[in-house]
Scaffold this active site. Structure first.
Site, mmCIF file in Angstrom:
data_model
loop_
_atom_site.group_PDB
_atom_site.id
_atom_site.type_symbol
_atom_site.label_atom_id
_atom_site.label_comp_id
_atom_site.label_asym_id
_atom_site.label_seq_id
_atom_site.Cartn_x
_atom_site.Cartn_y
_atom_site.Cartn_z
ATOM 1 C CG ASN A 283 6.586 -3.020 14.782
ATOM 2 O OD1 ASN A 283 6.611 -3.477 13.641
ATOM 3 N ND2 ASN A 283 7.617 -2.395 15.311
ATOM 4 C CG HIS B 84 10.637 0.257 13.845
ATOM 5 N ND1 HIS B 84 9.857 -0.591 13.085
ATOM 6 C CD2 HIS B 84 9.779 1.115 14.435
ATOM 7 C CE1 HIS B 84 8.576 -0.254 13.218
ATOM 8 N NE2 HIS B 84 8.511 0.791 14.017
ATOM 9 N NE ARG C 132 7.490 4.230 11.683
ATOM 10 C CZ ARG C 132 6.986 3.199 11.026
ATOM 11 N NH1 ARG C 132 6.289 2.284 11.675
ATOM 12 N NH2 ARG C 132 7.200 3.048 9.744
ATOM 13 N N GLY D 289 0.787 -1.233 0.000
ATOM 14 C CA GLY D 289 0.000 0.000 0.000
ATOM 15 C C GLY D 289 0.817 1.280 0.000
ATOM 16 C CB CYS E 225 9.906 -6.789 11.199
ATOM 17 S SG CYS E 225 10.980 -5.381 10.928
ATOM 18 C CB SER F 263 6.632 0.765 3.128
ATOM 19 O OG SER F 263 5.424 1.467 2.961
ATOM 20 N N GLY G 180 8.882 7.137 5.395
ATOM 21 C CA GLY G 180 10.082 6.949 6.218
ATOM 22 C C GLY G 180 10.603 5.515 6.181
ATOM 23 C CD GLU H 154 5.981 2.653 15.624
ATOM 24 O OE1 GLU H 154 6.062 1.705 14.825
ATOM 25 O OE2 GLU H 154 5.073 3.513 15.560
HETATM 26 N N1 LIG Z 1 8.878 -3.703 11.762
HETATM 27 C C1 LIG Z 1 8.596 -3.577 10.374
HETATM 28 C C2 LIG Z 1 7.409 -2.752 10.147
HETATM 29 C C3 LIG Z 1 7.114 -2.488 8.713
HETATM 30 C C4 LIG Z 1 5.842 -1.723 8.520
HETATM 31 N N2 LIG Z 1 5.530 -1.607 7.099
HETATM 32 C C5 LIG Z 1 4.305 -1.221 6.684
HETATM 33 O O1 LIG Z 1 3.402 -0.990 7.445
HETATM 34 C C6 LIG Z 1 4.109 -1.112 5.194
HETATM 35 C C7 LIG Z 1 2.696 -1.375 4.757
HETATM 36 C C8 LIG Z 1 2.428 -0.948 3.349
HETATM 37 O O2 LIG Z 1 3.066 -0.003 2.860
HETATM 38 O O3 LIG Z 1 1.559 -1.591 2.710
HETATM 39 C C9 LIG Z 1 5.945 -0.335 9.135
HETATM 40 O O4 LIG Z 1 6.440 0.580 8.484
HETATM 41 O O5 LIG Z 1 5.549 -0.173 10.312
#
Ligand SMILES: NCCC[C@H](NC(=O)CCC(=O)O)C(=O)O
Length: 448
Positions: free
Chosen positions: A110, A250, A214, A19, A371, A28, A24, A174
Site C-alpha cells: 500500500n 483490497h 477504498r 488497534g 501485503c 483488524s 471492513g 491504496e
Molecule cells: N494490505 C494490508 C493492509 C492491512 C491494514 N490493516 C490495518 O491497518 C490494521 C491496523 C490496526 O487495526 O491496528 C489495512 O487495513 O489497511
C-alpha cells in the site's frame, strides 16, 4: 539485459499493535485489543525476506515510520513537549493516539503504485505514493513514504516520483494492492491491471453497501496518466462489490498476478469474462499468453479466502519458468484451502510449489505475504541505480535482526502507547536504522 522483480518488504515498526482501526478488514476488527509482539512481528517478516533471498530472489527492505506520529497529534490540537502531546492524547483521545501509533506502514503493497520503465512514456520507473485516505491512521503515511522511496530510488535518470493524489475519498488510492502487472518478461512492455472498488464521479457503477470501497476508478486513471502508460497496455476492472462487503478490502485479498498468470477467485471481479478476455487480448499484443487460474467457490468460498488469505500470496517466477506460491500458515490450517492447494500443485498448471510462512503477527491485522511486499520490476541498469543498502544480503539480515533485538519490545498493549518512553525508543531505533540503510534524514524528528 536481465530484468527482475524485486520485492521490498516492510520492516515492521516498534509500535506494532492491534488497534482495531480498519473497518471492513475482518482480521483488524476481530483482533482489536489483543496483545501484540513487535519483536516477533519484525522477526517473522525478516524470516520471510531471508528465505526469499536464499531461494535466489532479489529482496529489498522498506523502512518503517516514526510512531507515535507527534506531528499528526499536534495538527489535531495537542500541544506542549512531545511527551506532553502523547500524555494529553492518551488522557483525552485514546483512539487518536492509537491511530497515530499504528505500525501500518509495514504493509508496503500500500506504499505506492509502481510502473516499470518498459511501460512508461519516458522509460523511467514511476512511483506514486498512495494517499490511503480511507483510514486516518494510514492517511498519515505518505509524506514519509515519499521521502523513504526517494532515498531508496535516488536517481532521476531512472526513477520518477509522484506525490500522493489529492487527499479526498474521490481519489482514494491504496497503491499496489489494487494493481498487478502482466508481462512475458519483466523487462518488456506489459499490461498494467488496475482494480477499483467504485467510481467517485460516475453513478452508473455499483458500490458496496456495508464496507467502504477504498480505491476509486478516478484514482487509478490518474495514476495511469501520471505514469505515462499507453492505453494499449492498461486494463481497468471493477472489484465485485459483494466481496468487498464480505471483507475483501483490497483486490490482493482475492487475486494475485505475476508474469503471464492471474490467480483469482471466480467472484473477484464484476464482468469477469470480459475482464479476462481484455487482459488476454492486450497481453497477446505484447507477445504474452495469459493463463487465468480461476478458483471456483465450490472449492474455496469467499469467506474461506478472507480467513485463510489464500490469494494474499506471493506468486513468484522461478528460474525454470514455473511458479512458486508463498502463502501464510493460515492456509495450511484450513482443511479445504490446503486440499485445494495440494491439488493445484499436483495439476499440470503453472503453479508448481507452495511454501508456507508464519506471519501471524501481521495476519492478525489483515496483512499477509502479499501485503508485506512492494514489487518493483527493474532492469539490471535500474537495479544498479538503487541504493544498495536497502537490498538484503546475509550480513544486512544479521544486522537487522540484531537491531530488532536491541530496540523492540516483546509485548505491547494499548495502554503502553501512552508511555512517552515508547516514542524515545522508536526514534532511537529509527535513527540507527537510517544509518544502517543509508537513507539520510527521512523522519520528522530528523528534519523538523
Ligand atoms: N494490505 C494490508 C493492509 C492491512 C491494514 N490493516 C490495518 O491497518 C490494521 C491496523 C490496526 O487495526 O491496528 C489495512 O487495513 O489497511
Amino acid at each position: 539485459m536481465n530484468a527482475y522483480e524485486v520485492n521490498f518488504d516492510g520492516l515492521v515498526g516498534p509500535t506494532h499493535n492491534y488497534g482495531g482501526l480498519s473497518f471492513g478488514n475482518v482480521a483488524s476488527q476481530s483482533n482489536s485489543q489483543s496483545i501484540s509482539s513487535p519483536k516477533e512481528a519484525a522477526r517473522q517478516g525478516l524470516a520471510k525476506m531471508k528465505a526469499l533471498m536464499e531461494m535466489g530472489f532479489q529482496q529489498g527492505v522498506l523502512a518503517p515510520q516514526e510512531r507515535p506520529d507527534v506531528a499528526a497529534l499536534r495538527s489535531l490540537g495537542f500541544s506542549g513537549s512531545d511527551a506532553q502531546v502523547v500524555e494529553k492524547a492518551a488522557k483525552t483521545a485514546m483512539p487518536l493516539l492509537a491511530a497515530c501509533s499504528s505500525a501500518s506502514s509495514m504493509w508496503t503493497a500500500n506504499a505506492c503504485t509502481v510502473s516499470p520503465g518498459a511501460d512508461t512514456a519516458d522509460g523511467r520507473v514511476h512511483f506514486t505514493a498512495a494517499n490511503l485516505n480511507c483510514k486516518f491512521h494510514r492517511s498519515i503515511e505518505h509524506p514519509t513514504t515519499s521521502r523513504i522511496l526517494a532515498a531508496m530510488f535516488a536517481n532521476e535518470r531512472h526513477f520518477a516520483h509522484h506525490a500522493a493524489l489529492p487527499a479526498v475519498s474521490q481519489f482514494g488510492d491504496e497503491g499496489a494492492a489494487n494493481h498487478t502487472r502482466f508481462s512475458k518478461h519483466y523487462g518488456e512492455p506489459g499490461v498494467e491491471f488496475f482494480v477499483f472498488g467504485r467510481s467517485a464521479f460516475d453513478r452508473r457503477f455499483p458500490a458496496p453497501q456495508r464496507y467502504p470501497a477504498r480505491q476509486t476508478l478516478e484514482a487509478s486513471q490518474a495514476i495511469a496518466r501520471l505514469h505515462g502508460l499507453d492505453e494499449a497496455g492498461v486494463v481497468y476492472a471493477q472489484q465485485n462489490p459483494a466481496v468487498i462487503d464480505q471483507g475483501v478490502f483490497h483486490n490482493d485479498v482475492i487475486a494475485v498476478g505475476n508474469g503471464e498468470v492471474l490467480f483469482h477467485h471466480e467472484d473477484a471481479f464484476l464482468d469477469s469474462d470480459r475482464v479476462i478476455a481484455e487482459l488476454h487480448d492486450k497481453l497477446a499484443r505484447r507477445g504474452g499468453r495469459l493463463t487465468a487460474v480461476r478458483v471456483p467457490r465450490e472449492a474455496v468460498t469467499v469467506d474461506e479466502a478472507v480467513r485463510s488469505y489464500l490469494f494474499n500470496s506471493q506468486l513468484l517466477s522461478r528460474a525454470d519458468g514455473s511458479m512458486l506460491l508463498i502463502v501464510p500458515e493460515e492456509c495450511r490450517n484450513d482443511e479445504r484451502v490446503w486440499r485445494y492447494l495440494s491439488q493445484l500443485t499436483a495439476d499440470d498448471g503453472p503453479i508448481r510449489e507452495v511454501k508456507v510462512f508464519d506471519l501471524k503477527q501481521s495476519m492478525q491485522n489483515g496483512g499477509g505475504p502479499a501485503c508485506l511486499r512492494l514489487r518493483v520490476a527493474l532492469r539490471q541498469d535500474e537495479l544498479d541505480a538503487v541504493n544498495p543498502r536497502v537490498l538484503l544480503t546475509p550480513s544486512l539480515y544479521d544486522e537487522l535482526v540484531a537491531w530488532v533485538d536491541a530496540h523492540y519490545r516483546d509485548r505491547l498493549v494499548e495502554t503502553d502507547l501512552a508511555d512517552p518512553q515508547l516514542l524515545v525508543e522508536c526514534r532511537t531505533a529509527l535513527d540507527e536504522l537510517t544509518r544502517i540503510l543509508k537513507l539520510g534524514s527521512v523522519y520528522p524528528f530528523q528534519i523538523d
